[in-house]
Design a protein around this motif. Structure first.
Motif, PDB file in Angstrom:
ATOM      1  N   SER A  14     -20.494  42.707  10.314  1.00  0.00           N
ATOM      2  CA  SER A  14     -20.130  41.598  10.334  1.00  0.00           C
ATOM      3  C   SER A  14     -20.868  40.559  10.847  1.00  0.00           C
ATOM      4  O   SER A  14     -20.563  39.625  10.530  1.00  0.00           O
ATOM      5  N   LEU A  15     -22.211  40.857  11.128  1.00  0.00           N
ATOM      6  CA  LEU A  15     -23.182  39.628  11.302  1.00  0.00           C
ATOM      7  C   LEU A  15     -23.498  39.430  10.392  1.00  0.00           C
ATOM      8  O   LEU A  15     -23.925  40.025   8.915  1.00  0.00           O
ATOM      9  N   SER A  16     -23.548  37.483   9.760  1.00  0.00           N
ATOM     10  CA  SER A  16     -24.405  37.319   9.138  1.00  0.00           C
ATOM     11  C   SER A  16     -25.358  37.502   8.836  1.00  0.00           C
ATOM     12  O   SER A  16     -25.704  36.022   9.723  1.00  0.00           O
ATOM     13  N   PRO A  17     -26.560  37.089   9.009  1.00  0.00           N
ATOM     14  CA  PRO A  17     -27.872  35.969   8.797  1.00  0.00           C
ATOM     15  C   PRO A  17     -28.037  35.248   8.249  1.00  0.00           C
ATOM     16  O   PRO A  17     -29.034  34.623   8.922  1.00  0.00           O
ATOM     17  N   LEU A  18     -27.190  35.047   6.977  1.00  0.00           N
ATOM     18  CA  LEU A  18     -27.337  34.070   6.646  1.00  0.00           C
ATOM     19  C   LEU A  18     -27.069  32.449   6.940  1.00  0.00           C
ATOM     20  O   LEU A  18     -27.687  31.424   7.382  1.00  0.00           O
ATOM     21  N   GLN A  19     -25.945  33.049   7.935  1.00  0.00           N
ATOM     22  CA  GLN A  19     -25.236  32.583   8.632  1.00  0.00           C
ATOM     23  C   GLN A  19     -26.193  31.650   9.569  1.00  0.00           C
ATOM     24  O   GLN A  19     -25.962  30.498  10.264  1.00  0.00           O
ATOM     25  N   LEU A  20     -26.552  32.838  10.376  1.00  0.00           N
ATOM     26  CA  LEU A  20     -27.849  32.123  11.416  1.00  0.00           C
ATOM     27  C   LEU A  20     -29.012  31.767  10.940  1.00  0.00           C
ATOM     28  O   LEU A  20     -29.351  30.293  11.484  1.00  0.00           O
ATOM     29  N   LEU A  21     -28.705  31.766   9.943  1.00  0.00           N
ATOM     30  CA  LEU A  21     -30.178  30.631   9.348  1.00  0.00           C
ATOM     31  C   LEU A  21     -30.161  29.520   9.036  1.00  0.00           C
ATOM     32  O   LEU A  21     -30.132  28.408   8.963  1.00  0.00           O
ATOM     33  N   ASN A  22     -27.872  29.198   8.492  1.00  0.00           N
ATOM     34  CA  ASN A  22     -27.542  28.214   7.795  1.00  0.00           C
ATOM     35  C   ASN A  22     -27.780  27.143   9.492  1.00  0.00           C
ATOM     36  O   ASN A  22     -27.544  25.962   9.248  1.00  0.00           O
ATOM     37  N   ASN A  23     -27.428  27.931  10.757  1.00  0.00           N
ATOM     38  CA  ASN A  23     -26.852  27.735  11.679  1.00  0.00           C
ATOM     39  C   ASN A  23     -28.390  27.001  12.608  1.00  0.00           C
ATOM     40  O   ASN A  23     -28.452  25.922  13.599  1.00  0.00           O
ATOM     41  N   MET A  48     -28.622  29.539  22.848  1.00  0.00           N
ATOM     42  CA  MET A  48     -27.042  29.813  21.872  1.00  0.00           C
ATOM     43  C   MET A  48     -26.578  29.694  21.084  1.00  0.00           C
ATOM     44  O   MET A  48     -25.453  30.407  21.191  1.00  0.00           O
ATOM     45  N   THR A  49     -26.859  29.455  20.065  1.00  0.00           N
ATOM     46  CA  THR A  49     -26.093  29.901  19.650  1.00  0.00           C
ATOM     47  C   THR A  49     -26.530  31.446  18.279  1.00  0.00           C
ATOM     48  O   THR A  49     -25.832  31.572  17.468  1.00  0.00           O
ATOM     49  N   ILE A  50     -27.963  31.931  18.586  1.00  0.00           N
ATOM     50  CA  ILE A  50     -27.621  33.498  18.995  1.00  0.00           C
ATOM     51  C   ILE A  50     -26.306  34.210  19.453  1.00  0.00           C
ATOM     52  O   ILE A  50     -25.679  34.995  19.217  1.00  0.00           O
ATOM     53  N   VAL A  51     -26.688  33.070  20.554  1.00  0.00           N
ATOM     54  CA  VAL A  51     -24.775  34.269  21.275  1.00  0.00           C
ATOM     55  C   VAL A  51     -24.257  33.420  21.247  1.00  0.00           C
ATOM     56  O   VAL A  51     -23.497  34.803  20.866  1.00  0.00           O
TER      57      VAL A  51
END
Length: 308
Positions: A10-19, A256-259
């Motif tokens: 359910s975790l999206s690496p793309l979402q992390l990169l966008n954030n 914090m973003t990764i959390v």
């Protein structure tokens, strides 16, 4: 096992990169605030807890002046002056009235809660619309926010580096290093402390927005110092320390973003902040203790060799 696989899928690496760009922008902005924490915490050796209140004061002054039609540049200047006044009050409480620094900061913070409410016309939250042309930094344009914040941070670091190289700046640094020696050299300790304590991204001001600001500032300072020492070691000079404070702010918001990306409960963010600060505070101590243990073991070995 299926639940674990489902969670990770359910975790999206793309979402992390966008954030991450947003985390960089916030990290730089909070890193600028952390420079003020560095001045009091490291240079003056004073735990100034008024930050949680003065952070809100800056936002409250900026938002109310903006709503009144003032140009943004004047809002920012007046907000800085308001922060200086708050720091001046903390300094006077500590140096002239003999109140311990930590209590002086707490008193200022408590008083600012009511003052900030008055500034915002007894409203707990004020905001204005994004997209206005005269906004320097907005959530709606993260790349611009990063560029402007970097320029501002570098300009501030250059200004601080210049100032602390002057006679007065050197006296302030000496005050934090050794009060007794500085006083013996004719430096006015009280004046130096007052000066040190005096030192629009979200588009809103909230009465509670400064809560935890001192912890975030300390996190940026401590993380920056730890990473700076790991990379540069004894070669890290004063300007390097200032730069790594801002870098510490960026890394803190990365964490914090990764959390949040890991879908952990956002209510636990303060807990994670405390854990992160505690870990980075403990690193220098554990490192020195480890070196001391190795040194003692080496000495014992040398004694045994000498006996043989």
């Amino acid at each position: 096992m299926d639940a674990i696989m489902s969670y990770f899928s359910s975790l999206s690496p793309l979402q992390l990169l966008n954030n991450l760009p947003g985390a960089v922008a916030q990290g730089i902005i909070w890193g600028i605030m952390a420079l003020g924490v560095y001045i009091t915490f490291r240079l003056l050796d004073v735990a100034d807890l008024s930050v949680d209140g003065t952070f809100t004061t800056g936002g409250a002054v900026t938002i109310m002046l903006k709503l009144a039609g003032f140009p943004m540049w004047s809002c920012l200047i007046i907000a800085v002056l308001a922060g200086l006044v708050a720091g001046f009050v903390t300094g006077i409480l500590h140096t002239k009235l003999g109140i311990p620094a930590i209590l002086a900061g707490i008193l200022t913070q408590i008083a600012l809660y009511s003052i900030n409410l008055r500034i915002m016309d007894f409203s707990s939250n004020k905001s204005f619309a994004f997209g206005e042309k005269d906004l320097y930094v907005t959530l709606g344009n993260v790349p611009q926010a990063i560029i402007v914040s970097v320029i501002f941070a570098l300009a501030l670091i250059a200004l601080l580096y210049w100032y602390f190289g002057t006679e007065q700046g050197s006296a302030l640094r000496a005050t934090g290093s050794n009060h007794s020696m500085s006083s013996a050299q004719g430096i006015n300790i009280s004046t130096m402390k007052v000066i040190g304590l005096m030192t629009q991204y979200q588009g809103f001001a909230d009465i509670n927005q400064g809560r935890g600001a001192i912890v975030t500032g300390l996190a940026a300072v401590i993380i920056g110092e730890a990473i700076g020492m790991a990379i540069l070691g004894k070669k890290m000079n004063f300007i390097g320390k200032l730069v790594f404070v801002v870098i510490g702010g960026i890394i803190y918001f990365f964490i914090m973003t990764i959390v949040l990306w890991l879908k952990l409960n956002s209510n636990d963010l303060k807990l994670f902040t405390a854990i992160i600060v505690a870990l980075f505070l403990a690193v220098p101590y554990l490192k020195s203790k480890s070196k001391s243990s190795f040194s003692k073991a080496k000495k014992r070995g040398e004694k045994l060799d000498a006996k043989d």
